[in-house]
Write a protein that holds these residues in place. Structure first.
Motif, PDB file in Angstrom:
ATOM      1  N   VAL A   1     105.394 131.115  25.946  1.00 54.30           N
ATOM      2  CA  VAL A   1     106.382 130.088  26.308  1.00 54.30           C
ATOM      3  C   VAL A   1     107.356 130.605  27.365  1.00 54.30           C
ATOM      4  N   THR A   2     107.853 131.821  27.156  1.00 54.15           N
ATOM      5  CA  THR A   2     108.835 132.336  28.124  1.00 54.15           C
ATOM      6  C   THR A   2     108.204 132.516  29.511  1.00 54.15           C
ATOM      7  N   SER A   3     106.909 132.862  29.573  1.00 49.16           N
ATOM      8  CA  SER A   3     106.265 133.012  30.896  1.00 49.16           C
ATOM      9  C   SER A   3     106.205 131.678  31.619  1.00 49.16           C
TER      10      SER A   3
ATOM     11  N   VAL B   1     111.230 127.763  22.447  1.00 49.70           N
ATOM     12  CA  VAL B   1     111.828 129.078  22.125  1.00 49.70           C
ATOM     13  C   VAL B   1     113.357 129.007  22.214  1.00 49.70           C
ATOM     14  N   PRO B   2     114.040 129.864  21.419  1.00 48.87           N
ATOM     15  CA  PRO B   2     115.499 129.951  21.548  1.00 48.87           C
ATOM     16  C   PRO B   2     115.877 130.813  22.741  1.00 48.87           C
ATOM     17  N   ILE B   3     116.832 130.342  23.541  1.00 54.99           N
ATOM     18  CA  ILE B   3     117.331 131.093  24.698  1.00 54.99           C
ATOM     19  C   ILE B   3     118.850 130.932  24.749  1.00 54.99           C
TER      20      ILE B   3
ATOM     21  N   GLN C   1     120.562 129.419  31.977  1.00 52.27           N
ATOM     22  CA  GLN C   1     119.903 130.238  30.961  1.00 52.27           C
ATOM     23  C   GLN C   1     119.033 131.293  31.650  1.00 52.27           C
ATOM     24  N   THR C   2     119.011 132.474  31.074  1.00 52.38           N
ATOM     25  CA  THR C   2     118.316 133.611  31.686  1.00 52.38           C
ATOM     26  C   THR C   2     117.136 133.979  30.804  1.00 52.38           C
ATOM     27  N   ILE C   3     115.936 133.965  31.389  1.00 49.71           N
ATOM     28  CA  ILE C   3     114.707 134.042  30.585  1.00 49.71           C
ATOM     29  C   ILE C   3     113.850 135.224  31.022  1.00 49.71           C
ATOM     30  N   ARG C   4     113.512 136.068  30.062  1.00 51.66           N
ATOM     31  CA  ARG C   4     112.562 137.159  30.334  1.00 51.66           C
ATOM     32  C   ARG C   4     111.177 136.718  29.886  1.00 51.66           C
ATOM     33  N   ALA C   5     110.201 136.824  30.781  1.00 50.32           N
ATOM     34  CA  ALA C   5     108.829 136.416  30.468  1.00 50.32           C
ATOM     35  C   ALA C   5     108.175 137.499  29.618  1.00 50.32           C
TER      36      ALA C   5
ATOM     37  N   GLU D   1     119.448 138.321  17.594  1.00 50.90           N
ATOM     38  CA  GLU D   1     118.537 137.420  18.302  1.00 50.90           C
ATOM     39  C   GLU D   1     117.104 137.598  17.825  1.00 50.90           C
ATOM     40  N   ARG D   2     116.905 137.573  16.518  1.00 44.60           N
ATOM     41  CA  ARG D   2     115.538 137.616  15.992  1.00 44.60           C
ATOM     42  C   ARG D   2     114.875 136.272  16.191  1.00 44.60           C
ATOM     43  N   ASN D   3     113.550 136.281  16.118  1.00 37.02           N
ATOM     44  CA  ASN D   3     112.866 135.023  16.417  1.00 37.02           C
ATOM     45  C   ASN D   3     113.205 133.942  15.393  1.00 37.02           C
TER      46      ASN D   3
HETATM   47  C1  LIG Z   1     119.319 133.347  19.326  1.00 38.52           C
HETATM   48  C2  LIG Z   1     118.302 133.863  20.317  1.00 38.52           C
HETATM   49  C3  LIG Z   1     118.655 133.969  21.644  1.00 38.52           C
HETATM   50  C4  LIG Z   1     117.731 134.450  22.587  1.00 38.52           C
HETATM   51  N1  LIG Z   1     118.103 134.501  23.890  1.00 38.52           N
HETATM   52  C5  LIG Z   1     117.215 134.864  24.811  1.00 38.52           C
HETATM   53  C6  LIG Z   1     117.571 134.854  26.184  1.00 38.52           C
HETATM   54  O1  LIG Z   1     118.706 134.539  26.563  1.00 38.52           O
HETATM   55  N2  LIG Z   1     116.616 135.185  27.080  1.00 38.52           N
HETATM   56  C7  LIG Z   1     115.337 135.542  26.692  1.00 38.52           C
HETATM   57  O2  LIG Z   1     114.500 135.828  27.556  1.00 38.52           O
HETATM   58  N3  LIG Z   1     114.989 135.610  25.400  1.00 38.52           N
HETATM   59  C8  LIG Z   1     115.885 135.254  24.451  1.00 38.52           C
HETATM   60  N4  LIG Z   1     115.526 135.280  23.138  1.00 38.52           N
HETATM   61  C9  LIG Z   1     114.173 135.750  22.786  1.00 38.52           C
HETATM   62  C10 LIG Z   1     113.141 134.641  23.045  1.00 38.52           C
HETATM   63  O3  LIG Z   1     113.391 133.567  22.183  1.00 38.52           O
HETATM   64  C11 LIG Z   1     111.741 135.209  22.778  1.00 38.52           C
HETATM   65  O4  LIG Z   1     111.431 136.135  23.786  1.00 38.52           O
HETATM   66  C12 LIG Z   1     110.710 134.099  22.796  1.00 38.52           C
HETATM   67  O5  LIG Z   1     110.817 133.355  21.592  1.00 38.52           O
HETATM   68  C13 LIG Z   1     109.308 134.632  22.933  1.00 38.52           C
HETATM   69  O6  LIG Z   1     108.417 133.534  22.936  1.00 38.52           O
HETATM   70  P1  LIG Z   1     107.025 133.583  23.735  1.00 38.52           P
HETATM   71  O7  LIG Z   1     106.197 132.451  23.264  1.00 38.52           O
HETATM   72  O8  LIG Z   1     107.256 133.670  25.205  1.00 38.52           O
HETATM   73  O9  LIG Z   1     106.428 134.950  23.304  1.00 38.52           O
HETATM   74  P2  LIG Z   1     105.577 135.288  21.999  1.00 38.52           P
HETATM   75  O10 LIG Z   1     104.147 135.176  22.366  1.00 38.52           O
HETATM   76  O11 LIG Z   1     106.083 134.524  20.812  1.00 38.52           O
HETATM   77  O12 LIG Z   1     106.033 136.811  21.816  1.00 38.52           O
HETATM   78  C14 LIG Z   1     105.794 137.803  22.806  1.00 38.52           C
HETATM   79  C15 LIG Z   1     106.343 139.129  22.288  1.00 38.52           C
HETATM   80  O13 LIG Z   1     107.765 139.055  22.159  1.00 38.52           O
HETATM   81  C16 LIG Z   1     108.151 139.327  20.813  1.00 38.52           C
HETATM   82  N5  LIG Z   1     109.271 138.467  20.480  1.00 38.52           N
HETATM   83  C17 LIG Z   1     109.261 137.129  20.302  1.00 38.52           C
HETATM   84  N6  LIG Z   1     110.505 136.702  20.027  1.00 38.52           N
HETATM   85  C18 LIG Z   1     111.296 137.769  20.007  1.00 38.52           C
HETATM   86  C19 LIG Z   1     112.688 137.979  19.758  1.00 38.52           C
HETATM   87  N7  LIG Z   1     113.527 137.003  19.435  1.00 38.52           N
HETATM   88  N8  LIG Z   1     113.167 139.248  19.833  1.00 38.52           N
HETATM   89  C20 LIG Z   1     112.351 140.271  20.145  1.00 38.52           C
HETATM   90  N9  LIG Z   1     111.030 140.145  20.387  1.00 38.52           N
HETATM   91  C21 LIG Z   1     110.518 138.905  20.312  1.00 38.52           C
HETATM   92  C22 LIG Z   1     106.943 139.025  19.985  1.00 38.52           C
HETATM   93  O14 LIG Z   1     106.949 139.763  18.754  1.00 38.52           O
HETATM   94  C23 LIG Z   1     105.817 139.479  20.893  1.00 38.52           C
HETATM   95  O15 LIG Z   1     105.660 140.884  20.846  1.00 38.52           O
HETATM   96  C24 LIG Z   1     116.425 134.845  22.168  1.00 38.52           C
HETATM   97  C25 LIG Z   1     116.080 134.758  20.823  1.00 38.52           C
HETATM   98  C26 LIG Z   1     117.006 134.287  19.907  1.00 38.52           C
HETATM   99  C27 LIG Z   1     116.619 134.190  18.468  1.00 38.52           C
END
Ligand SMILES: Cc1cc2nc3c(=O)[nH]c(=O)nc-3n(C[C@H](O)[C@H](O)[C@H](O)COP(=O)(O)OP(=O)(O)OC[C@H]3O[C@@H](n4cnc5c(N)ncnc54)[C@H](O)[C@@H]3O)c2cc1C
Length: 285
Positions: A88-90, A65-67, A80-84, A244-246
């Motif tokens: 993956v984030t969890s 995932v991007p963070i 890096q600061t991560i919200r679960a 910060e879209r996915n």
């Molecule tokens: C450039 C960039 C920078 C980021 N920086 C951070 C950061 O510093 N800290 C952090 O915690 N997260 C950040 N994010 C968001 C993070 O990448 C997503 O939360 C992560 O990809 C989710 O993956 P997952 O497998 O845990 O959850 P998934 O199972 O993929 O998704 C769980 C839920 O989160 C939603 N979701 C997934 N990605 C995003 C997103 N980008 N924006 C909004 N909702 C989303 C999904 O639609 C779903 O509802 C960033 C994203 C981008 C593109």
């Protein structure tokens, strides 16, 4: 003191597809669902980043995932600061000191700090959007003489959702930084502001005609913030938003993060408002 490395993009240049190993050195809980990890990459070049850039963090067999990088650009660590929120984030947020993960990057455009020099600098953060703005504060506070007025307006859902609470308290005591925090809702113990972050913007010491504004948060918050800043007189070319879209590959090859004419990972995540304002107005994009 040197600014963010001009050649940070070269870090990702060697093999941007292959994650390099890194280890967790420290883990700090920020809120109920958010942690900050200090990572030690095997390749020290990966600790060099421009504020606003992100990395792709991965766990083998789980995903990637991007963070955003949320640490001090002058420090030799990748923080890096991560919200679960999902799978993956969890798993990333549960990592403990000593455990391993993969890192690609840093990637993406950073905040325009060179062109902000000599101007007032206004940071506007919503929720987790404070993470990619914190490196800007570290940078600006370490080079305070380079900027005019410096302000951070920060909105969160509740007082418990505030990130970096120890630092917020320290920043609030500084005379050379205007800090304003607001929450959507709070109990009787909260003596601060309640309401949306846009209400704070007219009350900063930043002079609109001299201001560079950096904004990160939910898209609806960024849209209202950009409009309010324009209304106050900040030039649209000096308002910058982090989108910060996915995204998936992080390097502009897979097309997953296409948004109108842009690939957010390659062309962003930081964009001037005047460049993306039209795309913001397209329903469903
Ligand atoms: C450039 C960039 C920078 C980021 N920086 C951070 C950061 O510093 N800290 C952090 O915690 N997260 C950040 N994010 C968001 C993070 O990448 C997503 O939360 C992560 O990809 C989710 O993956 P997952 O497998 O845990 O959850 P998934 O199972 O993929 O998704 C769980 C839920 O989160 C939603 N979701 C997934 N990605 C995003 C997103 N980008 N924006 C909004 N909702 C989303 C999904 O639609 C779903 O509802 C960033 C994203 C981008 C593109």
């Amino acid at each position: 003191m040197p600014g963010p490395a001009a050649d940070v993009r070269a870090v990702a240049g060697a093999d941007p597809w292959s994650p390099s190993p890194a280890r967790v050195r420290e883990r700090r809980r920020e809120t109920g669902d958010t942690v900050t990890l200090a990572l030690e990459p095997a390749d020290p070049a990966q600790t060099r980043f421009a504020p606003g850039q992100f990395t792709m963090l991965s766990l083998s067999g789980v995903g990637e995932v991007p963070i955003s990088v949320s640490g001090d650009p002058d420090e030799a660590l990748l923080v890096q600061t991560i919200r679960a929120v999902g799978c993956v984030t969890s798993r990333l947020a549960a990592l403990k000191p000593g455990e391993a993960l993969g890192v690609r990057g840093p990637f993406g455009t950073g905040w325009p700090l060179e062109s902000a020099a000599g101007r007032d600098l206004l940071l506007v953060a919503g929720g987790l959007g404070l993470a990619p703005l914190r490196p800007v504060l570290y940078h600006a506070l370490a080079r305070r003489e380079r900027f005019g007025a410096l302000a951070l307006c920060y909105g969160t859902r509740s007082p418990d959702d505030r990130l970096f609470r120890g630092e917020l308290e320290a920043w609030a005591r500084r005379a050379d930084l205007h800090l304003a925090v607001t929450v959507d809702h709070a109990g009787p113990d909260w003596e601060g502001e309640v309401g949306v972050v846009t209400r704070l913007l007219a009350r900063t010491p930043c002079r609109p005609e001299r201001t560079v504004a950096l904004v990160c948060g939910p898209e609806i918050m960024m849209r209202f913030t950009a409009r309010e800043l324009e209304h106050l007189g900040v030039a649209p070319g000096r308002i910058h938003l982090s989108m910060e879209r996915n995204m998936q590959c992080g390097i502009g090859l897979c097309g997953h993060c296409q948004w109108g004419p842009f690939l957010l990972c390659r062309d962003g995540p930081v964009f001037p408002w005047e460049r993306i304002r039209a795309a913001f107005g397209v329903r469903g994009l």
